[in-house]
Structures are given as structure tokens and as C-alpha cells.
Design a protein around this motif. Structure first.
Motif, short mmCIF file in Angstrom:
data_model
loop_
_atom_site.label_atom_id
_atom_site.label_comp_id
_atom_site.label_asym_id
_atom_site.label_seq_id
_atom_site.Cartn_x
_atom_site.Cartn_y
_atom_site.Cartn_z
N THR A 46 0.84 -1.20 0.00
CA THR A 46 0.00 0.00 0.00
C THR A 46 0.87 1.24 0.00
O THR A 46 1.77 1.38 0.82
CB THR A 46 -0.91 0.03 1.24
OG1 THR A 46 -1.67 -1.17 1.29
CG2 THR A 46 -1.86 1.21 1.18
N LEU A 47 0.59 2.15 -0.92
CA LEU A 47 1.29 3.43 -0.98
C LEU A 47 0.51 4.46 -0.17
O LEU A 47 -0.67 4.70 -0.43
CB LEU A 47 1.44 3.88 -2.44
CG LEU A 47 2.06 5.26 -2.68
CD1 LEU A 47 3.50 5.29 -2.16
CD2 LEU A 47 2.02 5.63 -4.15
N LEU A 48 1.17 5.07 0.82
CA LEU A 48 0.51 6.00 1.74
C LEU A 48 1.34 7.26 1.91
O LEU A 48 2.41 7.21 2.52
CB LEU A 48 0.30 5.33 3.10
CG LEU A 48 -0.21 6.22 4.24
CD1 LEU A 48 -1.66 6.62 3.99
CD2 LEU A 48 -0.06 5.52 5.58
N PRO A 49 0.90 8.42 1.41
CA PRO A 49 1.60 9.67 1.72
C PRO A 49 1.30 10.11 3.15
O PRO A 49 0.19 9.92 3.65
CB PRO A 49 1.02 10.66 0.70
CG PRO A 49 -0.32 10.10 0.34
CD PRO A 49 -0.22 8.61 0.48
N GLU A 108 -3.37 2.03 11.17
CA GLU A 108 -4.57 1.39 10.63
C GLU A 108 -4.27 0.68 9.30
O GLU A 108 -4.80 -0.41 9.05
CB GLU A 108 -5.68 2.42 10.44
CG GLU A 108 -6.13 3.09 11.74
CD GLU A 108 -6.46 2.08 12.82
OE1 GLU A 108 -7.36 1.26 12.60
OE2 GLU A 108 -5.81 2.11 13.89
N VAL A 109 -3.44 1.27 8.46
CA VAL A 109 -3.10 0.63 7.19
C VAL A 109 -2.40 -0.70 7.43
O VAL A 109 -2.67 -1.70 6.76
CB VAL A 109 -2.22 1.56 6.32
CG1 VAL A 109 -1.80 0.85 5.04
CG2 VAL A 109 -2.97 2.84 5.98
N LEU A 110 -1.52 -0.73 8.42
CA LEU A 110 -0.75 -1.94 8.70
C LEU A 110 -1.61 -3.06 9.29
O LEU A 110 -1.17 -4.21 9.37
CB LEU A 110 0.40 -1.63 9.65
CG LEU A 110 1.63 -0.98 9.00
CD1 LEU A 110 2.60 -0.49 10.04
CD2 LEU A 110 2.31 -1.97 8.05
N ALA A 129 -3.09 2.50 -3.60
CA ALA A 129 -2.62 3.78 -3.06
C ALA A 129 -3.79 4.45 -2.35
O ALA A 129 -4.94 4.32 -2.77
CB ALA A 129 -2.08 4.69 -4.16
N THR A 130 -3.49 5.16 -1.27
CA THR A 130 -4.56 5.81 -0.52
C THR A 130 -4.11 7.18 -0.01
O THR A 130 -2.93 7.39 0.28
CB THR A 130 -5.01 4.95 0.67
OG1 THR A 130 -6.07 5.62 1.37
CG2 THR A 130 -3.87 4.68 1.64
N ALA A 136 -10.22 4.77 6.37
CA ALA A 136 -9.98 4.41 4.97
C ALA A 136 -8.63 3.71 4.82
O ALA A 136 -8.43 2.91 3.90
CB ALA A 136 -10.03 5.65 4.08
N GLY A 137 -7.72 4.00 5.74
CA GLY A 137 -6.41 3.37 5.69
C GLY A 137 -6.49 1.86 5.88
O GLY A 137 -5.79 1.10 5.20
N PHE A 138 -7.36 1.42 6.79
CA PHE A 138 -7.49 -0.03 6.98
C PHE A 138 -8.03 -0.69 5.73
O PHE A 138 -7.53 -1.74 5.30
CB PHE A 138 -8.41 -0.35 8.16
CG PHE A 138 -8.86 -1.79 8.16
CD1 PHE A 138 -7.96 -2.81 8.39
CD2 PHE A 138 -10.18 -2.11 7.88
CE1 PHE A 138 -8.36 -4.15 8.36
CE2 PHE A 138 -10.60 -3.44 7.84
CZ PHE A 138 -9.68 -4.46 8.08
N PHE A 139 -9.05 -0.10 5.13
CA PHE A 139 -9.60 -0.72 3.92
C PHE A 139 -8.57 -0.75 2.80
O PHE A 139 -8.48 -1.73 2.05
CB PHE A 139 -10.86 0.01 3.46
CG PHE A 139 -11.50 -0.64 2.27
CD1 PHE A 139 -12.25 -1.79 2.41
CD2 PHE A 139 -11.31 -0.12 1.00
CE1 PHE A 139 -12.82 -2.42 1.31
CE2 PHE A 139 -11.87 -0.74 -0.11
CZ PHE A 139 -12.62 -1.89 0.04
#
Length: 475
Positions: free
Chosen positions: A32-35, A74-76, A237-238, A304-307
């Protein structure tokens, strides 16, 4: 719930209870690409590759449970790897001391470098060099006083050897020559000799130096994002974490469309719902957030990061419908049945609270809501889109890696390519990713130019069970 026609929007079991008789009683991916959406004031500018085992303090200046890394946390929960796009830039903090043989520099620019301290303690013929980040010891090395060059850089500071030796006056004892004259007026006092000695050897007290001068001058995240979207290898990407009115959301949507439509790079995007109608199968929008077990309320911009993370880890055989949100106990806000249906009809991701205080993804859909012959209704389901994207990417990579420039464009070469595609699609059919596949569904012909190949193939992607329509007959 009961049903009259099979037209339900929400996943679930719809069961009718009817009477019949005589009236008697009686549920390599994962990048996942996260700025970054907050100023970290530390870390390398650009992409930082992270997973759940990363040393976040060293790489980002903050622990994973600190507010600055809330979205990353959350993304992780769903992603295997996060490519964090850090816009940190500026000046690195530094320190020197005349008693020490090194110039010390923070590993990264940013104001957090001013929280670094290095302590040197003499221990006989050795010294202990301790690096502190705030009040926490983050590195310690013990070296010989005569070998300052053996001190290694650590995750926080670098040591550059300057002048390891310093002048030292040696006492010569009695350096007086007495004359035979009784007056003694010819006495000469000799000057003590000067030699070069190790600075570390001369230390008599502990020395602590504080790094100073670190500044933060963030780079433009929008410029970094466009470059990263086009050059990095990621699945989703989010722009999770950014306010709903941030222009970065539209930038992400536009770039994902460009990559998918113009470059055949089948990446996907996830953003919080901004009020705009996206209507695109490569973009999912998140309508609400969650409440965590410790009472923390995460709005849609963070959730939204988790999704996004979970989407990047899901393969073509998996749907995220009814997948649980880790550590969540309630949707935030909790939507009524009518509001949930409205959100699903708008192509939004909805988090729903179940009876046992778990929270699930209501339905794994994307923002496509206007369907056509070229984009029928099943294009709105993310599992189907992942299947299509996976096939397109596989065919493209197979051709570029194994055939382009390597195999002659004759019937033998084309048959070899065809056999490769058939074998791959048959594997997907065996794995219940697609159905009803036949070898005749694939044709490979010569194109209009002698170096061109024309391939046509038909697939029927499968979806997961989501709706149960049942009738129970009670006799």
C-alpha cells in the motif's frame, strides 16, 4: 429479514417464513502506498518501506501508537507492506566538542534531531558512547580510547572522525641544570616537551553533547505523490489521513485513472468520501469510521487506511465483504439500514457493527455506479475487479518477460504464447477464481504488422456468496 424479490443491496441472509398445509395447529500482493498526512520532522524524504516489524522510532521519529502515525497504524492492520511517502526535508542537527574526535550529525533532517544527545563516559582504557533520543537510550557502543575510528554510525546519528589527537604537555620532573658557580645565576629552566595524545585518553570527566540546528522544511507532498504513483511498485494507493477537502484526493483519483487507462498499470485507489461522485471501478470511497476498543474514534479519513491495506492484501479469490475491522467495537457513526443502503448505492465502503460488538466491511465494492454494456454491474465489485486486474497484469508481464524480442512471431511462437495463457487461466478456473473456462476461449493471431500479436480471450470472474434468499416452509 424477509424478501419478496431478489433485489437486496446489503449482504445478509433474507429468510421468508411461510405456512403451508391444512391450517392445523400443531465469508505477492499487500503493498500500500501512503503519503504522510502529518509533519513527522524526521526520516528520509521519499518512500520508506515499512511492515509491522519496522523500527518506527528510528525511521519516522515516532512510535507506531503515537498520534502522528495513527493512519499508518490502521493501514498496517491490513497491508503486508506500506510504502510511506515522507515529505520531510530541511537541515540535520549537528554537534561538535573540542574534547571529542568526532563531528556528530543527525541521520535525517528535521526538528526532532534537536532531541538527540550523545554521552561519552571514560572507563579506564575504553569509552562508552551512548546515543539518546529524548530520554531514551537508542544506541550504545564501547570502544578503545586509542581507536576512535571504530565507532560506527547508528540509526540516529553519524560520527565523522575529525582530529583524534590533541597536544599534551608532559611533565619532565627536574629539568634544572645547576651551575658550579655558588651564585647559581646560570640556572636554566627547560620547557616541558609537547606530544600528541588521544583525545579520548585525555578525558577526565563524562562529556555530553546536544545536537542542535535541526530544521524542518517539508517538500511538496503533491509533487512527491505523482512521482511515487508512477514509479513505485504497489497494489493500492490511498490518501487516508488527509482532510476530506484536501486536493490530494482528486489528484490520486486522476492519477489512478491515468495509470489504469493510459498505461495499463492496474493499481487501485482508496479515499475517504469527499462528496464528489467518482464513478470509477479503480477507486473505492469510505463513508464512515470506527470506534476502537480503547475508545479512540477514527473518522472515515483514517479508517480508509485499513480498507486500503486490506484491499492491497486481498487476492482475486478473496472478497472483503464482512471482513472484520481489527480492534474495532463500533462503527462511527453507526448508519441505519436505510442510510447503509443509500451509501452502498452510491458505491461507498461502509463499516457496520454486528451484534457481538465486532465491526465488518459491509460490502467490498468500488465507486462505479453508472453501468453500461462495457462496464456491467459486476464491475462494481472489487473481487471481480481484482480478478480482471490480476489477469491483465499477468498476461502483460508474461508477454514482456518471456516473449517480446525473444520469440519469433510465427505460428509456433504464437501457439507457445497461447499455451502459456491457457495454462494460467486453467489454473484460475481450478482455483475457483473464474468459471466455465475452455481452451477455445483464447485465440492468438498475427496482428496488422508483422511484429504484432492479437490475442482475444473470454473469462467469467466468480464472486463470493453475499446474499442468501431462503424460504422456510413450516408444516
Amino acid at each position: 429479514m424477509s424478501w419478496k424479490t431478489q433485489n437486496k443491496h446489503r449482504p445478509g441472509a433474507y429468510i421468508n417464513v411461510l405456512g403451508k398445509g391444512n391450517n392445523n395447529n400443531g465469508a505477492d500482493i499487500g503493498r500500500t502506498l501512503l503519503p504522510v498526512s502529518t509533519s513527522l520532522n524526521w526520516g528520509a524524504k521519499g518512500i520508506i518501506k515499512l511492515n509491522s516489524d519496522s523500527n518506527f522510532k528510528a525511521l519516522l521519529g515516532h512510535d507506531i501508537d503515537e498520534p502522528e502515525l495513527q493512519t499508518l497504524h490502521e493501514v498496517l492492520k491490513g497491508a503486508n507492506t506500506v510504502l510511506l511517502l515522507n515529505n520531510n526535508d530541511g537541515t540535520a542537527a549537528k554537534a561538535t566538542d573540542a574534547a571529542l574526535p568526532w563531528a556528530i550529525t543527525a541521520k535525517y533532517p528535521g526538528t526532532l534531531g534537536n532531541d538527540l544527545h550523545v554521552t561519552i563516559q571514560k572507563q579506564d582504557d575504553r569509552v562508552a558512547v551512548t546515543t539518546l533520543f529524548g530520554t531514551k537510550v537508542v544506541d550504545q557502543q564501547v570502544i578503545s580510547v586509542n581507536r576512535p575510528n571504530t565507532l560506527f554510525d547508528n540509526d540516529y546519528v553519524s560520527f565523522k572522525l575529525t582530529n583524534e589527537m590533541a597536544p599534551q604537555s608532559l611533565s619532565s620532573g627536574s629539568n634544572t641544570n645547576d651551575s658550579n658557580d655558588s651564585g647559581g645565576k646560570n640556572t636554566r629552566a627547560s620547557k616541558a616537551p609537547v606530544v600528541m595524545a588521544s583525545k579520548l585518553d585525555q578525558l577526565s570527566d563524562d562529556v555530553t553533547v546536544d545536537l542542535t540546528g535541526g530544521t524542518t522544511k517539508p517538500a511538496q507532498i503533491s509533487d512527491l505523490l505523482n512521482d511515487a504513483l508512477e514509479t513505485e511498485n504497489y497494489d493500492v494507493a490511498t490518501t487516508a489521513g488527509f482532510p476530506v477537502d484536501s486536493p490530494l484526493h482528486k489528484q490520486l483519483v486522476d492519477e489512478i485513472k491515468h495509470l489504469r487507462e493510459d498505461n495499463d498499470i492496474k493499481v487501485r485507489g482508496v479515499i475517504p468520501f469527499t462528496g464528489d461522485k467518482i464513478n470509477y471501478e479503480g477507486i473505492s470511497t469510505v463513508a464512515n469510521g470506527v470506534v476502537l476498543g480503547d475508545g479512540t474514534e477514527l473518522d472515515a479519513t483514517v479508517a480508509a487506511g485499513f480498507f486500503a491495506g486490506a484491499s492491497s492484501s486481498a487476492d482475486a479469490a478473496k472478497s472483503l465483504t464482512y471482513v472484520e475491522y481489527p480492534d474495532a467495537i463500533s462503527a462511527y457513526p453507526r448508519l441505519s439500514n436505510d442510510k447503509t443502503v443509500e451509501a452502498l448505492e452510491r458505491g461507498q465502503i461502509v463499516f457496520t457493527t454486528k451484534r457481538n460488538e465486532t465491526v465488518v466491511i459491509e460490502q467490498d465494492i468500488n465507486s462505479l455506479t453508472s453501468f453500461t454494456d462495457e462496464k456491467p454491474v459486476f464491475f462494481g465489485k472489487n473481487r471481480v475487479v481484482r480478478t480482471m486486474d490480476t489477469i491483465v497484469t499477468k498476461v502483460k508481464n508474461t508477454y514482456e518477460d518471456m516473449f517480446i524480442g525473444k520469440v519469433t512471431n510465427d505460428s509456433t511462437g504464437r501457439d507457445l504464447f497461447k499455451a502459456n495463457i491457457i495454462s494460467y487461466l486453467q489454473g484460475l478456473s481450478d482455483a475457483s477464481v473464474i468459471s466455465d473456462f475452455k481452451e477455445s476461449d483464447v485465440t492468438v493471431e498475427v496482428g496488422n504488422d508483422r511484429d504484432a500479436v492479437l490475442i482475444n480471450f473470454a473469462v467469467t470472474p466468480l464472486d463470493s456468496m453475499e446474499k442468501l434468499y431462503a424460504t422456510m416452509v413450516v408444516q
